[in-house]
Design a protein around this motif. Structure first.
Motif, PDB file in Angstrom:
ATOM      1  N   GLU A 143      -5.638   5.084   9.438  1.00 50.30           N
ATOM      2  CA  GLU A 143      -4.257   4.949   8.964  1.00 50.30           C
ATOM      3  C   GLU A 143      -4.082   3.855   7.931  1.00 50.30           C
ATOM      4  OE1 GLU A 143      -5.328   5.003  12.147  1.00 50.30           O
ATOM      5  OE2 GLU A 143      -4.107   3.658  13.406  1.00 50.30           O
ATOM      6  N   ASP A 144      -5.117   3.076   7.676  1.00 53.30           N
ATOM      7  CA  ASP A 144      -5.076   2.085   6.590  1.00 53.30           C
ATOM      8  C   ASP A 144      -5.392   2.720   5.236  1.00 53.30           C
ATOM      9  OD1 ASP A 144      -6.669  -0.229   8.820  1.00 53.30           O
ATOM     10  OD2 ASP A 144      -4.539  -0.184   8.252  1.00 53.30           O
ATOM     11  N   MET A 175      -9.916  -7.332   4.826  1.00 50.20           N
ATOM     12  CA  MET A 175      -9.455  -6.315   5.766  1.00 50.20           C
ATOM     13  C   MET A 175     -10.580  -6.001   6.748  1.00 50.20           C
ATOM     14  SD  MET A 175      -7.424  -3.802   3.120  1.00 50.20           S
ATOM     15  CE  MET A 175      -8.931  -3.230   2.353  1.00 50.20           C
ATOM     16  N   VAL A 195       2.322  -5.066   3.023  1.00 46.83           N
ATOM     17  CA  VAL A 195       1.130  -5.369   3.817  1.00 46.83           C
ATOM     18  C   VAL A 195       1.057  -6.864   4.125  1.00 46.83           C
ATOM     19  CG1 VAL A 195      -1.392  -5.357   3.871  1.00 46.83           C
ATOM     20  CG2 VAL A 195      -0.145  -3.416   2.861  1.00 46.83           C
ATOM     21  N   TYR A 225      -3.890   0.443  -2.640  1.00 45.64           N
ATOM     22  CA  TYR A 225      -3.423  -0.925  -2.400  1.00 45.64           C
ATOM     23  C   TYR A 225      -3.087  -1.590  -3.730  1.00 45.64           C
ATOM     24  CZ  TYR A 225      -4.614  -0.779   2.524  1.00 45.64           C
ATOM     25  OH  TYR A 225      -4.646  -0.470   3.869  1.00 45.64           O
ATOM     26  N   SER A 241       1.558  -4.078  11.439  1.00 44.86           N
ATOM     27  CA  SER A 241       0.469  -3.112  11.536  1.00 44.86           C
ATOM     28  C   SER A 241      -0.889  -3.679  11.142  1.00 44.86           C
ATOM     29  CB  SER A 241       0.776  -1.891  10.665  1.00 44.86           C
ATOM     30  OG  SER A 241       0.942  -2.274   9.312  1.00 44.86           O
ATOM     31  N   VAL A 242      -0.901  -4.803  10.434  1.00 49.98           N
ATOM     32  CA  VAL A 242      -2.174  -5.377   9.979  1.00 49.98           C
ATOM     33  C   VAL A 242      -2.422  -6.767  10.545  1.00 49.98           C
ATOM     34  CG1 VAL A 242      -1.964  -4.065   7.842  1.00 49.98           C
ATOM     35  CG2 VAL A 242      -1.319  -6.479   7.858  1.00 49.98           C
ATOM     36  N   ARG A 267       0.839  -1.189   0.000  1.00 45.59           N
ATOM     37  CA  ARG A 267       0.000   0.000   0.000  1.00 45.59           C
ATOM     38  C   ARG A 267       0.879   1.246   0.000  1.00 45.59           C
ATOM     39  NH1 ARG A 267      -2.698  -0.593   6.052  1.00 45.59           N
ATOM     40  NH2 ARG A 267      -0.826  -0.062   7.278  1.00 45.59           N
ATOM     41  N   LEU A 312     -10.899  -1.871  10.147  1.00 44.75           N
ATOM     42  CA  LEU A 312     -10.101  -0.871   9.424  1.00 44.75           C
ATOM     43  C   LEU A 312      -9.953   0.409  10.224  1.00 44.75           C
ATOM     44  CD1 LEU A 312     -11.446  -1.570   5.872  1.00 44.75           C
ATOM     45  CD2 LEU A 312      -9.031  -1.567   6.499  1.00 44.75           C
ATOM     46  N   LYS A 313      -8.797   1.022  10.070  1.00 45.84           N
ATOM     47  CA  LYS A 313      -8.452   2.251  10.772  1.00 45.84           C
ATOM     48  C   LYS A 313      -8.165   3.354   9.750  1.00 45.84           C
ATOM     49  CE  LYS A 313      -6.062  -0.492  14.294  1.00 45.84           C
ATOM     50  NZ  LYS A 313      -4.760  -0.698  14.995  1.00 45.84           N
TER      51      LYS A 313
END
Length: 122
Positions: free
Chosen positions: A88-89, A82, A48, A93, A62-63, A38, A85-86
């Protein structure tokens, strides 16, 4: 001509889910390690998740626990589920394919898709 085509991006609220898919027109698809990367505006492309040709899946810290990558060697597709989700995501992609054993380095990937945008609102 090799093509990787991503789909499934969109706008979602924080805590929501999206599923990305990538269809690959690769001969001998099973010999490739497949990765998801990403890139957010102004930032470098980051790893990712990846599924090696041996079937092992790796995730960025982070994921981990939120994203799940899957692979179908019959349909020549990979997916990225996913969850949670936040904001910051939020990023574009990309799906990519490599014959290198080093699946975390974007510079070692041979083929890339055009990308699909994921936007997570707070």
């Amino acid at each position: 001509q090799v093509q990787l085509v991503e789909s499934g991006g969109g706008l979602v609220q924080a805590g929501g889910s999206l599923r990305l898919s990538c269809a690959a027109s690769l001969r001998m698809f099973r010999i490739y390690s497949m990765g998801w990367f990403r890139q957010a505006p102004g930032k470098e492309r980051e790893f990712v998740a990846a599924n090696s040709r041996n079937g092992v899946t790796y995730y960025a810290d982070s994921v981990k626990g939120r994203f799940t990558m899957s692979r179908d060697n019959v349909r020549n597709t990979v997916s990225l589920q996913m969850n949670s989700l936040k904001p910051e995501d939020t990023a574009a992609y990309y799906c990519a394919a490599t014959t290198s054993g080093n699946w975390a380095r974007p510079g070692l990937y041979d083929y890339w898709g055009q990308g699909t945008q994921v936007t997570v609102s707070s």
